[in-house]
Design a protein around this motif. Structure first.
Motif, mmCIF file in Angstrom:
data_model
loop_
_atom_site.group_PDB
_atom_site.id
_atom_site.type_symbol
_atom_site.label_atom_id
_atom_site.label_comp_id
_atom_site.label_asym_id
_atom_site.label_seq_id
_atom_site.Cartn_x
_atom_site.Cartn_y
_atom_site.Cartn_z
ATOM 1 N N LEU A 52 -12.561 58.468 36.322
ATOM 2 C CA LEU A 52 -12.220 58.108 34.877
ATOM 3 C C LEU A 52 -11.895 56.469 34.758
ATOM 4 C CD1 LEU A 52 -9.373 60.875 34.745
ATOM 5 C CD2 LEU A 52 -11.653 60.806 33.252
ATOM 6 N N THR A 53 -12.575 55.827 35.544
ATOM 7 C CA THR A 53 -12.258 54.278 35.564
ATOM 8 C C THR A 53 -12.869 53.672 34.315
ATOM 9 O OG1 THR A 53 -12.940 54.280 38.068
ATOM 10 C CG2 THR A 53 -12.884 52.331 36.964
ATOM 11 N N GLY A 62 -7.580 65.814 25.686
ATOM 12 C CA GLY A 62 -8.417 65.380 26.794
ATOM 13 C C GLY A 62 -8.007 66.042 27.844
ATOM 14 N N LEU A 63 -6.435 65.856 28.241
ATOM 15 C CA LEU A 63 -5.825 66.429 29.348
ATOM 16 C C LEU A 63 -5.943 67.988 29.121
ATOM 17 C CD1 LEU A 63 -4.245 65.998 31.814
ATOM 18 C CD2 LEU A 63 -2.233 66.086 30.409
ATOM 19 N N ASN A 64 -5.728 68.594 28.084
ATOM 20 C CA ASN A 64 -6.107 69.960 27.910
ATOM 21 C C ASN A 64 -7.452 70.498 28.451
ATOM 22 O OD1 ASN A 64 -3.425 70.726 27.136
ATOM 23 N ND2 ASN A 64 -3.913 70.385 24.796
ATOM 24 N N THR A 65 -8.366 69.738 27.825
ATOM 25 C CA THR A 65 -9.638 69.968 28.376
ATOM 26 C C THR A 65 -10.024 69.937 29.840
ATOM 27 O OG1 THR A 65 -10.543 69.430 26.284
ATOM 28 C CG2 THR A 65 -12.295 69.464 27.856
ATOM 29 N N ILE A 66 -9.543 68.831 30.602
ATOM 30 C CA ILE A 66 -9.446 68.476 31.835
ATOM 31 C C ILE A 66 -8.859 69.823 32.559
ATOM 32 C CG2 ILE A 66 -8.906 67.191 33.914
ATOM 33 C CD1 ILE A 66 -9.221 64.633 31.922
ATOM 34 N N ILE A 67 -7.739 70.156 32.144
ATOM 35 C CA ILE A 67 -6.907 71.415 32.800
ATOM 36 C C ILE A 67 -7.592 72.615 32.659
ATOM 37 C CG2 ILE A 67 -4.892 72.684 32.590
ATOM 38 C CD1 ILE A 67 -3.442 70.277 31.792
ATOM 39 N N GLU A 68 -8.219 73.013 31.572
ATOM 40 C CA GLU A 68 -9.096 74.101 31.215
ATOM 41 C C GLU A 68 -10.426 74.034 32.010
ATOM 42 O OE1 GLU A 68 -12.305 74.522 27.717
ATOM 43 O OE2 GLU A 68 -10.273 75.030 27.065
ATOM 44 N N LEU A 80 -11.917 70.846 40.932
ATOM 45 C CA LEU A 80 -12.120 69.552 40.275
ATOM 46 C C LEU A 80 -11.246 68.696 40.567
ATOM 47 C CD1 LEU A 80 -13.161 69.561 36.327
ATOM 48 C CD2 LEU A 80 -10.957 68.359 37.046
ATOM 49 N N ARG A 81 -11.489 67.511 40.604
ATOM 50 C CA ARG A 81 -10.494 66.305 41.144
ATOM 51 C C ARG A 81 -10.720 65.156 40.363
ATOM 52 N NH1 ARG A 81 -7.527 69.500 42.860
ATOM 53 N NH2 ARG A 81 -7.085 70.107 45.216
ATOM 54 N N LEU A 82 -9.582 64.508 39.761
ATOM 55 C CA LEU A 82 -9.749 63.261 38.916
ATOM 56 C C LEU A 82 -9.492 62.006 40.024
ATOM 57 C CD1 LEU A 82 -7.481 64.135 35.891
ATOM 58 C CD2 LEU A 82 -9.832 64.518 36.079
ATOM 59 N N HIS A 83 -10.364 60.997 39.563
ATOM 60 C CA HIS A 83 -10.214 59.886 40.105
ATOM 61 C C HIS A 83 -10.108 58.656 39.348
ATOM 62 C CE1 HIS A 83 -11.539 62.088 43.826
ATOM 63 N NE2 HIS A 83 -12.330 62.744 43.153
ATOM 64 N N TYR A 84 -9.065 57.936 39.689
ATOM 65 C CA TYR A 84 -8.852 56.463 38.893
ATOM 66 C C TYR A 84 -8.418 56.898 37.234
ATOM 67 C CZ TYR A 84 -11.018 54.827 43.181
ATOM 68 O OH TYR A 84 -11.069 54.600 44.375
ATOM 69 N N PHE A 100 -0.593 67.733 40.899
ATOM 70 C CA PHE A 100 -0.965 68.714 42.248
ATOM 71 C C PHE A 100 -2.193 69.217 41.969
ATOM 72 C CE2 PHE A 100 1.113 71.947 39.666
ATOM 73 C CZ PHE A 100 0.648 72.889 40.078
ATOM 74 N N MET A 101 -2.651 69.769 40.716
ATOM 75 C CA MET A 101 -3.821 70.430 40.528
ATOM 76 C C MET A 101 -4.779 69.464 40.446
ATOM 77 S SD MET A 101 -2.992 73.465 37.822
ATOM 78 C CE MET A 101 -2.791 72.148 36.201
ATOM 79 N N LEU A 102 -4.577 68.376 39.599
ATOM 80 C CA LEU A 102 -5.911 67.620 39.382
ATOM 81 C C LEU A 102 -6.344 66.658 40.078
ATOM 82 C CD1 LEU A 102 -5.202 67.419 35.612
ATOM 83 C CD2 LEU A 102 -6.860 68.783 36.662
ATOM 84 N N MET A 103 -5.220 66.085 41.118
ATOM 85 C CA MET A 103 -5.492 64.937 42.047
ATOM 86 C C MET A 103 -5.216 65.299 43.226
ATOM 87 S SD MET A 103 -4.108 62.415 39.105
ATOM 88 C CE MET A 103 -4.463 60.718 40.133
ATOM 89 N N GLY A 104 -4.715 66.407 43.753
ATOM 90 C CA GLY A 104 -4.568 66.775 45.038
ATOM 91 C C GLY A 104 -3.416 66.180 45.588
ATOM 92 N N LEU A 105 -2.284 65.945 44.812
ATOM 93 C CA LEU A 105 -1.090 65.553 45.116
ATOM 94 C C LEU A 105 -0.278 66.368 45.555
ATOM 95 C CD1 LEU A 105 -0.536 62.657 42.314
ATOM 96 C CD2 LEU A 105 -1.544 62.406 44.818
ATOM 97 N N PRO A 106 0.824 66.242 46.136
ATOM 98 C CA PRO A 106 1.893 67.390 46.737
ATOM 99 C C PRO A 106 2.589 67.885 45.456
ATOM 100 C CG PRO A 106 2.471 65.536 47.781
ATOM 101 C CD PRO A 106 1.178 65.110 46.971
ATOM 102 N N ALA A 107 2.831 69.217 45.319
ATOM 103 C CA ALA A 107 3.432 69.692 44.092
ATOM 104 C C ALA A 107 4.888 69.290 44.002
ATOM 105 C CB ALA A 107 3.495 71.327 44.234
#
Length: 145
Positions: A52-53, A62-68, A80-84, A100-107
């Protein structure tokens, strides 16, 4: 009808792809984004990295579409992972609690793990620096928006 202000670039390597979104993500451009994610899954891609740089704007559609897209890729046995993400999108992710879902961060907020959550993933694509995980800044409690 003017053209959407979003360019999407897709770079595949077997069952993994890097999607770079460039421009504005809003109600007008999310159908193009949704179609790209759906095509990836139809093509057998199971690991989707989204750079997403170059995104200059992203609204809640847009966030809803990414979560979907995340939910569909997970249902298909993928990730699916987001970056930057840009600061505005990072803030929406933080407020919604879906980091935690989209970026692999702790919940649950806590110490940063020593090992990157992406290190367990297959070998990275040869794209410039998209593997680093963007860390969200902690929110301040008790403040009003």
């Amino acid at each position: 009808m003017p053209l959407p202000h979003l360019n999407i670039y897709r770079h595949d390597r077997r069952t993994r792809t890097l999607i770079t979104l460039a421009g504005e993500i809003d109600l007008e451009t999310v159908p193009l984004m949704r179609a790209t994610f759906e095509r990836c899954l139809r093509d057998g891609v199971r690991i989707i990295d989204v750079d997403l740089t170059p995104v200059t704007f992203c609204d809640c559609s847009g966030l809803n579409t990414i979560i979907e897209a995340y939910l569909h890729s997970t249902a298909a046995g993928g990730t699916l992972r987001l970056h930057y993400p840009p600061p505005m999108l990072a803030r929406m992710i933080d407020l919604s609690g879906c980091g935690f879902m989209l970026m692999g961060l702790p919940a649950v907020p806590g110490p940063t793990p020593l090992q990157s959550p992406l290190s367990a993933a297959p070998a990275p694509l040869p794209a410039a620096c998209f593997e680093a995980v963007h860390q969200l800044a902690p929110t301040v409690s008790g403040g009003a928006l």
